[in-house]
Design a protein around this motif. Structure first.
Motif, PDB file in Angstrom:
ATOM      1  N   ASP A   1     -20.494 -51.963 -12.868  1.00 36.57           N
ATOM      2  CA  ASP A   1     -20.728 -52.270 -11.464  1.00 36.57           C
ATOM      3  C   ASP A   1     -19.682 -53.246 -10.931  1.00 36.57           C
ATOM      4  O   ASP A   1     -20.002 -54.265 -10.310  1.00 36.57           O
ATOM      5  CB  ASP A   1     -22.166 -52.788 -11.274  1.00 36.57           C
ATOM      6  CG  ASP A   1     -23.161 -51.745 -11.771  1.00 36.57           C
ATOM      7  OD1 ASP A   1     -23.019 -50.554 -11.407  1.00 36.57           O
ATOM      8  OD2 ASP A   1     -24.050 -52.098 -12.559  1.00 36.57           O
TER       9      ASP A   1
ATOM     10  N   CYS B   1     -16.038 -46.275 -15.818  1.00 33.28           N
ATOM     11  CA  CYS B   1     -16.778 -47.066 -14.831  1.00 33.28           C
ATOM     12  C   CYS B   1     -18.225 -46.623 -14.717  1.00 33.28           C
ATOM     13  O   CYS B   1     -18.508 -45.469 -14.362  1.00 33.28           O
ATOM     14  CB  CYS B   1     -16.168 -46.902 -13.448  1.00 33.28           C
ATOM     15  SG  CYS B   1     -14.445 -47.340 -13.365  1.00 33.28           S
TER      16      CYS B   1
ATOM     17  N   HIS C   1     -21.311 -47.162 -12.361  1.00 29.94           N
ATOM     18  CA  HIS C   1     -21.485 -47.657 -10.999  1.00 29.94           C
ATOM     19  C   HIS C   1     -22.753 -47.056 -10.409  1.00 29.94           C
ATOM     20  O   HIS C   1     -23.147 -45.948 -10.790  1.00 29.94           O
ATOM     21  CB  HIS C   1     -20.260 -47.277 -10.144  1.00 29.94           C
ATOM     22  CG  HIS C   1     -20.194 -47.983  -8.838  1.00 29.94           C
ATOM     23  ND1 HIS C   1     -20.815 -47.507  -7.707  1.00 29.94           N
ATOM     24  CD2 HIS C   1     -19.593 -49.151  -8.488  1.00 29.94           C
ATOM     25  CE1 HIS C   1     -20.590 -48.351  -6.709  1.00 29.94           C
ATOM     26  NE2 HIS C   1     -19.856 -49.362  -7.164  1.00 29.94           N
TER      27      HIS C   1
ATOM     28  N   ARG D   1     -23.165 -45.656  -7.720  1.00 29.92           N
ATOM     29  CA  ARG D   1     -22.894 -44.378  -7.033  1.00 29.92           C
ATOM     30  C   ARG D   1     -22.631 -43.255  -8.042  1.00 29.92           C
ATOM     31  O   ARG D   1     -22.548 -42.087  -7.653  1.00 29.92           O
ATOM     32  CB  ARG D   1     -21.673 -44.509  -6.108  1.00 29.92           C
ATOM     33  CG  ARG D   1     -21.882 -45.490  -4.972  1.00 29.92           C
ATOM     34  CD  ARG D   1     -20.668 -45.525  -4.078  1.00 29.92           C
ATOM     35  NE  ARG D   1     -20.458 -44.279  -3.373  1.00 29.92           N
ATOM     36  CZ  ARG D   1     -21.032 -43.959  -2.200  1.00 29.92           C
ATOM     37  NH1 ARG D   1     -21.840 -44.812  -1.614  1.00 29.92           N
ATOM     38  NH2 ARG D   1     -20.772 -42.811  -1.629  1.00 29.92           N
TER      39      ARG D   1
ATOM     40  N   ALA E   1     -17.288 -42.989 -13.094  1.00 25.00           N
ATOM     41  CA  ALA E   1     -15.899 -42.606 -12.786  1.00 25.00           C
ATOM     42  C   ALA E   1     -15.039 -42.932 -13.998  1.00 25.00           C
ATOM     43  O   ALA E   1     -15.399 -43.796 -14.813  1.00 25.00           O
ATOM     44  CB  ALA E   1     -15.384 -43.368 -11.564  1.00 25.00           C
TER      45      ALA E   1
ATOM     46  N   ILE F   1     -14.722 -38.222 -11.203  1.00 23.39           N
ATOM     47  CA  ILE F   1     -15.951 -38.845 -10.714  1.00 23.39           C
ATOM     48  C   ILE F   1     -17.131 -37.930 -11.034  1.00 23.39           C
ATOM     49  O   ILE F   1     -16.998 -36.699 -11.029  1.00 23.39           O
ATOM     50  CB  ILE F   1     -15.903 -39.137  -9.185  1.00 23.39           C
ATOM     51  CG1 ILE F   1     -15.570 -37.879  -8.375  1.00 23.39           C
ATOM     52  CG2 ILE F   1     -14.948 -40.278  -8.857  1.00 23.39           C
ATOM     53  CD1 ILE F   1     -15.696 -38.088  -6.861  1.00 23.39           C
TER      54      ILE F   1
ATOM     55  N   GLU G   1     -13.984 -41.806  -2.662  1.00 22.67           N
ATOM     56  CA  GLU G   1     -15.173 -41.984  -3.501  1.00 22.67           C
ATOM     57  C   GLU G   1     -14.810 -42.691  -4.816  1.00 22.67           C
ATOM     58  O   GLU G   1     -15.548 -43.555  -5.296  1.00 22.67           O
ATOM     59  CB  GLU G   1     -15.828 -40.632  -3.786  1.00 22.67           C
ATOM     60  CG  GLU G   1     -17.122 -40.703  -4.563  1.00 22.67           C
ATOM     61  CD  GLU G   1     -18.202 -41.597  -3.930  1.00 22.67           C
ATOM     62  OE1 GLU G   1     -18.285 -41.647  -2.693  1.00 22.67           O
ATOM     63  OE2 GLU G   1     -18.945 -42.258  -4.689  1.00 22.67           O
TER      64      GLU G   1
ATOM     65  N   ARG H   1     -14.550 -46.404  -4.289  1.00 20.63           N
ATOM     66  CA  ARG H   1     -15.845 -47.081  -4.140  1.00 20.63           C
ATOM     67  C   ARG H   1     -16.438 -47.440  -5.502  1.00 20.63           C
ATOM     68  O   ARG H   1     -17.221 -48.385  -5.615  1.00 20.63           O
ATOM     69  CB  ARG H   1     -16.838 -46.169  -3.412  1.00 20.63           C
ATOM     70  CG  ARG H   1     -16.572 -46.071  -1.925  1.00 20.63           C
ATOM     71  CD  ARG H   1     -17.677 -45.270  -1.216  1.00 20.63           C
ATOM     72  NE  ARG H   1     -17.138 -44.770   0.027  1.00 20.63           N
ATOM     73  CZ  ARG H   1     -16.844 -43.495   0.282  1.00 20.63           C
ATOM     74  NH1 ARG H   1     -17.121 -42.569  -0.620  1.00 20.63           N
ATOM     75  NH2 ARG H   1     -16.314 -43.139   1.426  1.00 20.63           N
ATOM     76  N   ARG H   2     -16.082 -46.671  -6.532  1.00 21.25           N
ATOM     77  CA  ARG H   2     -16.716 -46.885  -7.849  1.00 21.25           C
ATOM     78  C   ARG H   2     -15.887 -47.798  -8.754  1.00 21.25           C
ATOM     79  O   ARG H   2     -16.328 -48.135  -9.861  1.00 21.25           O
ATOM     80  CB  ARG H   2     -16.927 -45.527  -8.537  1.00 21.25           C
ATOM     81  CG  ARG H   2     -17.831 -44.616  -7.736  1.00 21.25           C
ATOM     82  CD  ARG H   2     -18.102 -43.294  -8.429  1.00 21.25           C
ATOM     83  NE  ARG H   2     -18.769 -42.355  -7.526  1.00 21.25           N
ATOM     84  CZ  ARG H   2     -19.258 -41.184  -7.889  1.00 21.25           C
ATOM     85  NH1 ARG H   2     -19.161 -40.785  -9.134  1.00 21.25           N
ATOM     86  NH2 ARG H   2     -19.835 -40.400  -7.004  1.00 21.25           N
TER      87      ARG H   2
END
Ligand SMILES: Cc1cc2nc3c(=O)[nH]c(=O)nc-3n(C[C@H](O)[C@H](O)[C@H](O)COP(=O)(O)OP(=O)(O)OC[C@H]3O[C@@H](n4cnc5c(N)ncnc54)[C@H](O)[C@@H]3O)c2cc1C
Length: 390
Positions: free
Chosen positions: A80, A202, A204, A206, A209, A223, A242, A245-246
């Motif tokens: 996160d 990652c 996250h 959302r 990723a 992603i 997108e 964002r992650r």
């Protein structure tokens, strides 16, 4: 036509095995459904274990990999937005991985087969396997209007998940274990400098990723997307937005974007078929098992099958010793299941599951907290990521 080993599938498993056997004087033919250009157009794995690299060298196909591949001694996990590094070198006792694309591996293997004038038949149709429970198995395929018959001692099914080999094993013999994940990976390949010198996985809110790469000028990003998303739904701009964002803020700021040169969605699946031998038919690689790409076990698991099968066949031909062939399925599956466990663990840890309760989400966060607070846990992660011994 008569050969000692008839190999179905001209992906990395089939090509590597045929090259290794050829160098030891064992006669093979590789039957590939597609053209060489098609096989080389597929963008897939990119992280190689040293065990795989050693096999490539033994197959006299490792020169370019050693020159152009990048040694990675660690990778990052972003939780996160907070980055933590996994020091593979430190926690695996001095080991590392090599970043070198599957496309390049396959290209090098084709070149090596060409140098030895190895038999690789492309665009074969309607491959069928016959009499593998007898001492005289054979394979037939169609080339135009002609049906070609290949007599052999052994058949190797290295024809991937959708091939014919596994399906030739009777249903009452084959046991299949499967988990289909409720999401896929949307991947973009771009001619841009990678955002980080090492991979970043990652987690996250959302969705997952991954920042990966094929070289210092070729980046591969992924992603997590819902299973019903289509590639056409994702413009390059929406993908990059997108992804950013992650990523941790600093990483997102450093990201160099560019036009995608390949964009595809891969569903995520864990699958194992048992046994990996039926009579004189041996399954290798994705024909017998697949994993989600989290943790980079797919191609590397294929390599361990090739290792066991290569040594077993050489023992058979050079020493009349069939112990390796008899133990192949059991030995292969023991390692395959460990790779399955690790891929499942990495996937579960880092992805967002639609069905997860807040309780389960807390447990995943705690698992990551524990990981980075325990050298033993990091040791286990590193040991599995660099590859368990063959
Ligand atoms: C989209 C995607 C992304 C991936 N990303 C990663 C990753 O990031 N990291 C990782 O470790 N692994 C990844 N993998 C897994 C990895 O690519 C595979 O484990 C690897 O390709 C296995 O090699 P193989 O030779 O066993 O099978 P394949 O590469 O599938 O080769 C099988 C060959 O057999 C041929 N064939 C099929 N049917 C027939 C037939 N009937 N007759 C003759 N030939 C046939 C096919 O055309 C193919 O060339 C990915 C896989 C996919 C599909």
């Amino acid at each position: 036509m008569k050969v000692q080993v008839c190999i179905i599938g001209g992906g990395p498993s089939g090509l590597l095995l045929s090259q290794l056997l050829h160098l030891k004087g064992v006669d093979t033919i590789v039957l590939e459904k597609h053209s060489r250009e098609y096989v080389l157009g597929r963008i897939r794995a990119g992280v190689l274990e040293h065990g795989f690299a050693a096999l490539m060298r033994e197959a006299r196909s490792g020169e370019r990999m050693d020159r152009e591949g990048e040694i990675h001694e660690g990778f990052f996990i972003s939780r996160d937005g907070v980055l933590s590094r996994v020091d593979l070198h430190k926690y695996s006792g001095g080991n590392s991985v090599i970043v070198y694309g599957q496309t390049e591996v396959t290209r090098d293997l084709y070149d090596a087969r060409d140098r030895l004038k190895g038999a690789v038949e492309h665009n074969v149709e309607d491959v069928q396997i016959h009499d593998v429970k007898s001492d005289a198995p054979f394979v037939t395929y169609r080339r135009g209007d002609e049906i070609v018959r290949v007599d052999c001692d052994y058949v190797v099914g290295a024809d991937g998940f959708h091939g014919v080999s596994r399906k030739s094993i009777p249903k009452e013999v084959l046991r299949e274990y499967e988990r289909i994940y409720p999401f896929g990976w949307l991947g973009v390949l771009s001619r841009t400098k990678p955002v980080s010198p090492e991979l970043i996985y990652c987690k996250h809110e959302r969705g997952f990723a991954l920042c990966s790469m094929r070289s210092q000028v070729l980046s591969r990003y992924y992603i997590q997307v819902p299973l019903d998303d289509r590639v056409e739904d994702w413009s390059d701009e929406s993908f990059w937005a997108e992804l950013k964002r992650r990523l941790p803020e600093k990483v997102a700021g450093d990201l160099v974007t560019g036009p995608s040169i390949e964009k595809s969605i891969a569903p995520l699946r864990s699958f194992v078929a048992e046994p990996m031998r039926y009579g004189r038919l041996f399954l290798a690689g994705d024909a017998a098992h697949i994993v989600p790409p989290t943790g980079a076990r797919g191609l590397n698991s294929a390599a361990s099958d090739v290792y066991y099968l290569y040594h077993a066949l050489i023992d058979h031909y050079q020493k009349s010793d069939d112990a390796g062939l008899d133990a192949y399925s059991q030995k292969g599956l023991a390692r395959v299941w460990k790779a399955q466990r690790f891929s499942w663990w990495m996937t579960t840890l880092l992805h967002k599951f639609p069905e997860n309760t807040p309780y389960e989400n807390k447990l995943r966060e705690t698992e990551l907290d524990y990981l980075f607070s325990s050298e033993k846990a990091l040791g286990s992660l590193a040991e599995n990521y660099v590859g368990l011994p063959f």
